[in-house]
Design a protein around this motif. Structure first.
Motif, PDB file in Angstrom:
ATOM      1  N   MET A  84      23.721  46.613  37.009  1.00 29.60           N
ATOM      2  CA  MET A  84      24.788  45.871  37.684  1.00 29.60           C
ATOM      3  C   MET A  84      25.542  45.004  36.702  1.00 29.60           C
ATOM      4  SD  MET A  84      24.465  43.405  41.003  1.00 29.60           S
ATOM      5  CE  MET A  84      25.891  42.545  41.644  1.00 29.60           C
ATOM      6  N   GLY A  85      24.827  44.272  35.837  1.00 27.81           N
ATOM      7  CA  GLY A  85      25.458  43.475  34.800  1.00 27.81           C
ATOM      8  C   GLY A  85      25.942  42.125  35.291  1.00 27.81           C
ATOM      9  N   LEU A  86      26.324  41.287  34.333  1.00 24.56           N
ATOM     10  CA  LEU A  86      26.875  39.981  34.661  1.00 24.56           C
ATOM     11  C   LEU A  86      28.267  40.140  35.240  1.00 24.56           C
ATOM     12  CD1 LEU A  86      25.884  38.117  31.369  1.00 24.56           C
ATOM     13  CD2 LEU A  86      24.694  37.966  33.566  1.00 24.56           C
ATOM     14  N   SER A  87      28.639  39.193  36.091  1.00 18.33           N
ATOM     15  CA  SER A  87      30.010  39.192  36.590  1.00 18.33           C
ATOM     16  C   SER A  87      30.953  38.781  35.465  1.00 18.33           C
ATOM     17  CB  SER A  87      30.145  38.230  37.764  1.00 18.33           C
ATOM     18  OG  SER A  87      29.995  36.886  37.314  1.00 18.33           O
ATOM     19  N   ASP A  88      32.246  39.023  35.673  1.00 16.29           N
ATOM     20  CA  ASP A  88      33.224  38.643  34.650  1.00 16.29           C
ATOM     21  C   ASP A  88      33.182  37.148  34.380  1.00 16.29           C
ATOM     22  OD1 ASP A  88      33.987  41.266  34.441  1.00 16.29           O
ATOM     23  OD2 ASP A  88      35.732  41.064  35.750  1.00 16.29           O
ATOM     24  N   ASP A  89      33.027  36.371  35.427  1.00 15.20           N
ATOM     25  CA  ASP A  89      32.990  34.914  35.255  1.00 15.20           C
ATOM     26  C   ASP A  89      31.747  34.492  34.475  1.00 15.20           C
ATOM     27  OD1 ASP A  89      35.356  34.643  36.615  1.00 15.20           O
ATOM     28  OD2 ASP A  89      34.419  34.097  38.535  1.00 15.20           O
ATOM     29  N   GLU A  90      30.603  35.089  34.813  1.00 14.37           N
ATOM     30  CA  GLU A  90      29.366  34.758  34.096  1.00 14.37           C
ATOM     31  C   GLU A  90      29.464  35.176  32.634  1.00 14.37           C
ATOM     32  OE1 GLU A  90      26.147  35.259  37.764  1.00 14.37           O
ATOM     33  OE2 GLU A  90      26.790  37.001  36.611  1.00 14.37           O
ATOM     34  N   HIS A  91      29.988  36.356  32.400  1.00 12.65           N
ATOM     35  CA  HIS A  91      30.151  36.859  31.030  1.00 12.65           C
ATOM     36  C   HIS A  91      31.045  35.921  30.231  1.00 12.65           C
ATOM     37  CE1 HIS A  91      31.367  39.476  27.732  1.00 12.65           C
ATOM     38  NE2 HIS A  91      30.393  40.318  28.066  1.00 12.65           N
ATOM     39  N   GLU A  92      32.159  35.503  30.817  1.00 12.86           N
ATOM     40  CA  GLU A  92      33.098  34.624  30.120  1.00 12.86           C
ATOM     41  C   GLU A  92      32.475  33.260  29.850  1.00 12.86           C
ATOM     42  OE1 GLU A  92      36.524  33.278  28.269  1.00 12.86           O
ATOM     43  OE2 GLU A  92      35.932  35.312  28.849  1.00 12.86           O
ATOM     44  N   ALA A  93      31.737  32.723  30.825  1.00 12.25           N
ATOM     45  CA  ALA A  93      31.130  31.396  30.651  1.00 12.25           C
ATOM     46  C   ALA A  93      30.082  31.400  29.545  1.00 12.25           C
ATOM     47  CB  ALA A  93      30.505  30.944  31.969  1.00 12.25           C
ATOM     48  N   LEU A  94      29.239  32.421  29.530  1.00  9.75           N
ATOM     49  CA  LEU A  94      28.209  32.491  28.497  1.00  9.75           C
ATOM     50  C   LEU A  94      28.807  32.732  27.117  1.00  9.75           C
ATOM     51  CD1 LEU A  94      25.461  34.569  30.355  1.00  9.75           C
ATOM     52  CD2 LEU A  94      25.420  32.129  29.824  1.00  9.75           C
ATOM     53  N   THR A  95      29.841  33.555  27.061  1.00 13.69           N
ATOM     54  CA  THR A  95      30.491  33.818  25.783  1.00 13.69           C
ATOM     55  C   THR A  95      31.119  32.547  25.229  1.00 13.69           C
ATOM     56  OG1 THR A  95      30.954  36.102  26.435  1.00 13.69           O
ATOM     57  CG2 THR A  95      32.223  35.212  24.594  1.00 13.69           C
ATOM     58  N   GLN A  96      31.736  31.767  26.080  1.00 14.55           N
ATOM     59  CA  GLN A  96      32.337  30.510  25.633  1.00 14.55           C
ATOM     60  C   GLN A  96      31.280  29.538  25.124  1.00 14.55           C
ATOM     61  OE1 GLN A  96      34.798  28.870  28.725  1.00 14.55           O
ATOM     62  NE2 GLN A  96      36.382  30.464  28.520  1.00 14.55           N
ATOM     63  N   LEU A  97      30.139  29.502  25.788  1.00 16.73           N
ATOM     64  CA  LEU A  97      29.061  28.621  25.336  1.00 16.73           C
ATOM     65  C   LEU A  97      28.568  29.035  23.953  1.00 16.73           C
ATOM     66  CD1 LEU A  97      26.973  28.234  28.615  1.00 16.73           C
ATOM     67  CD2 LEU A  97      28.314  26.444  27.480  1.00 16.73           C
ATOM     68  N   PRO A 116      31.730  24.720  20.480  1.00 15.89           N
ATOM     69  CA  PRO A 116      31.375  23.741  19.446  1.00 15.89           C
ATOM     70  C   PRO A 116      29.885  23.775  19.132  1.00 15.89           C
ATOM     71  CG  PRO A 116      32.708  22.746  21.185  1.00 15.89           C
ATOM     72  CD  PRO A 116      32.326  24.103  21.671  1.00 15.89           C
ATOM     73  N   ALA A 117      29.541  23.292  17.945  1.00 12.53           N
ATOM     74  CA  ALA A 117      28.152  23.351  17.489  1.00 12.53           C
ATOM     75  C   ALA A 117      27.209  22.636  18.438  1.00 12.53           C
ATOM     76  CB  ALA A 117      28.047  22.761  16.093  1.00 12.53           C
ATOM     77  N   HIS A 118      27.645  21.465  18.970  1.00 12.14           N
ATOM     78  CA  HIS A 118      26.730  20.718  19.836  1.00 12.14           C
ATOM     79  C   HIS A 118      26.449  21.488  21.128  1.00 12.14           C
ATOM     80  CE1 HIS A 118      30.708  19.493  21.406  1.00 12.14           C
ATOM     81  NE2 HIS A 118      30.077  19.340  22.559  1.00 12.14           N
ATOM     82  N   ALA A 119      27.435  22.221  21.621  1.00 13.48           N
ATOM     83  CA  ALA A 119      27.218  23.020  22.826  1.00 13.48           C
ATOM     84  C   ALA A 119      26.324  24.213  22.525  1.00 13.48           C
ATOM     85  CB  ALA A 119      28.552  23.488  23.392  1.00 13.48           C
ATOM     86  N   ASP A 175      24.074  24.418  20.136  1.00 14.72           N
ATOM     87  CA  ASP A 175      22.705  23.949  19.877  1.00 14.72           C
ATOM     88  C   ASP A 175      21.965  23.651  21.175  1.00 14.72           C
ATOM     89  OD1 ASP A 175      23.225  24.182  17.219  1.00 14.72           O
ATOM     90  OD2 ASP A 175      23.465  22.040  16.836  1.00 14.72           O
ATOM     91  N   ALA A 176      22.712  23.282  22.214  1.00  7.13           N
ATOM     92  CA  ALA A 176      22.083  22.952  23.489  1.00  7.13           C
ATOM     93  C   ALA A 176      21.826  24.193  24.334  1.00  7.13           C
ATOM     94  CB  ALA A 176      22.954  21.967  24.259  1.00  7.13           C
ATOM     95  N   THR A 177      22.772  25.115  24.335  1.00  4.55           N
ATOM     96  CA  THR A 177      22.646  26.271  25.224  1.00  4.55           C
ATOM     97  C   THR A 177      21.975  27.478  24.572  1.00  4.55           C
ATOM     98  OG1 THR A 177      24.855  27.034  24.605  1.00  4.55           O
ATOM     99  CG2 THR A 177      24.688  25.590  26.523  1.00  4.55           C
ATOM    100  N   GLY A 178      22.082  27.589  23.242  1.00  3.26           N
ATOM    101  CA  GLY A 178      21.484  28.725  22.549  1.00  3.26           C
ATOM    102  C   GLY A 178      20.004  28.883  22.823  1.00  3.26           C
ATOM    103  N   PRO A 179      19.203  27.822  22.658  1.00  2.23           N
ATOM    104  CA  PRO A 179      17.767  27.953  22.940  1.00  2.23           C
ATOM    105  C   PRO A 179      17.468  28.344  24.378  1.00  2.23           C
ATOM    106  CG  PRO A 179      18.182  26.005  21.611  1.00  2.23           C
ATOM    107  CD  PRO A 179      19.530  26.518  22.040  1.00  2.23           C
ATOM    108  N   ALA A 180      18.274  27.838  25.322  1.00  3.08           N
ATOM    109  CA  ALA A 180      18.042  28.195  26.724  1.00  3.08           C
ATOM    110  C   ALA A 180      18.274  29.687  26.943  1.00  3.08           C
ATOM    111  CB  ALA A 180      18.958  27.369  27.625  1.00  3.08           C
ATOM    112  N   LEU A 181      19.310  30.222  26.318  1.00  2.62           N
ATOM    113  CA  LEU A 181      19.580  31.648  26.441  1.00  2.62           C
ATOM    114  C   LEU A 181      18.506  32.466  25.736  1.00  2.62           C
ATOM    115  CD1 LEU A 181      23.439  31.669  25.874  1.00  2.62           C
ATOM    116  CD2 LEU A 181      22.215  31.864  28.039  1.00  2.62           C
ATOM    117  N   ALA A 182      18.043  31.970  24.583  1.00  2.00           N
ATOM    118  CA  ALA A 182      16.994  32.685  23.840  1.00  2.00           C
ATOM    119  C   ALA A 182      15.721  32.799  24.661  1.00  2.00           C
ATOM    120  CB  ALA A 182      16.718  31.970  22.526  1.00  2.00           C
TER     121      ALA A 182
END
Length: 292
Positions: A1-14, A18-21, A23-30
């Motif tokens: 099914m995959g991510l929705s377009d909105d989810e894909h765009e939001a994660l890609t932007q994160l 910026p580096a601070h964003a 550093d905060a979201t990368g580990p959560a995704l990992a």
């Protein structure tokens, strides 16, 4: 099914923000790599897997993933296996021993269960010996012992799938000469190998293997002593003869070993160990014969 377009765009932007964003979201995704790959393999392959491989981002991504590592054959084939192989060279960056042990456990699980090519399995195992000039070889061998002790692991199948061939290579000094500490840890696997016990003990016989500093008396699987008691008694007696009492912990482990084996084999069955203990001067526990 995959991510929705909105989810894909939001994660890609994160990930591209910026580096601070990052550093905060990368580990959560990992930490959710397995689930994100299952939800959208294309997104995870394009945006997440390269971050486990790149020198600049790998130290940020591996620790959260290793807290609860999960994989499947599809994830490995998508490129994650290559990242795992590459991580051997950066293992010292995982300064917490728990994380290094988690990495060892991940590798052992993959070589034991995953449907990877024999060449990839061999590369993973070779790196356990070659990485950091052999700094991890004994720790990896000890991790195999803990893996074999776990519920649901068929030691005989692990022996047939890769451990027999790997031990043969290590005894032959391939891909580099093994040291005494590593050899002792490989000898600690013997009790868990099922119908591989006779072959393994024969391979290790007459090699002057002691108990080693990492020795913990085995938690014998059901049937191991009943089927292979004399073989195991001979194996451990030889190792005791090649050891010194050292400290109280070693003596305690030896006496617990004898007691555990006596429960199944009786006094006569543990005589080789009692004789070895007496000869080598192990004092501090019960080596007396006890009859019910």
């Amino acid at each position: 099914m995959g991510l929705s377009d909105d989810e894909h765009e939001a994660l890609t932007q994160l990930l591209c923000g910026p580096a601070h964003a990052f550093d905060a979201t990368g580990p959560a995704l990992a930490s959710h790599l397995f689930f994100l790959f299952a939800a959208d393999p294309a997104f995870a392959t394009e945006h997440l897997l390269p971050l486990f491989r790149a020198d600049a981002t790998a130290p940020l991504f591996w620790p959260p993933y290793l807290r609860h590592p999960r994989y499947n054959d599809k994830l490995l084939a998508a490129g994650f296996l290559d990242s795992i192989i590459a991580e051997w060279a950066r293992l010292d960056s995982l300064r917490v021993n728990e994380l290094q042990n988690q990495f060892f456990g991940l590798v052992i699980s993959i070589v034991s269960f995953a449907g990877i090519a024999p060449e990839s399995r061999q590369t993973l195992l070779d790196q356990s010996v070659l990485a950091a000039d052999g700094a991890h070889e004994a720790e990896f061998a000890q991790a195999v012992v803990y893996f074999l002790r776990a519920d649901g692991v068929d030691g005989a199948e692990v022996w047939k799938r890769w451990l027999r061939a790997h031990l043969t290579s290590r005894l032959n000094g391939v891909p580099r000469r093994l040291n005494v500490e590593e050899l002792s840890c490989w000898a600690d696997t013997v009790s868990y190998l099922g119908d591989g016990i006779p072959e393994a003990t024969e391979m290790l016989r007459n090699r002057s293997i002691g108990l080693g500093d990492r020795f913990i008396r085995p938690d014998f699987p059901e049937g191991a002593l009943t089927l292979y008691g004399p073989v195991l008694a001979s194996h451990f007696a030889e190792r005791i003869r090649n050891s010194s009492p050292g400290d109280y912990f070693t003596v305690h482990q030896v006496n617990e070993l004898i007691d555990a084996m006596r429960n199944t084999l009786g006094d006569a069955g543990v005589q080789p160990l009692v004789h070895a203990v007496t000869t080598r001067g192990f004092i501090g526990g019960s080596t007396d014969q006890r009859r019910s």
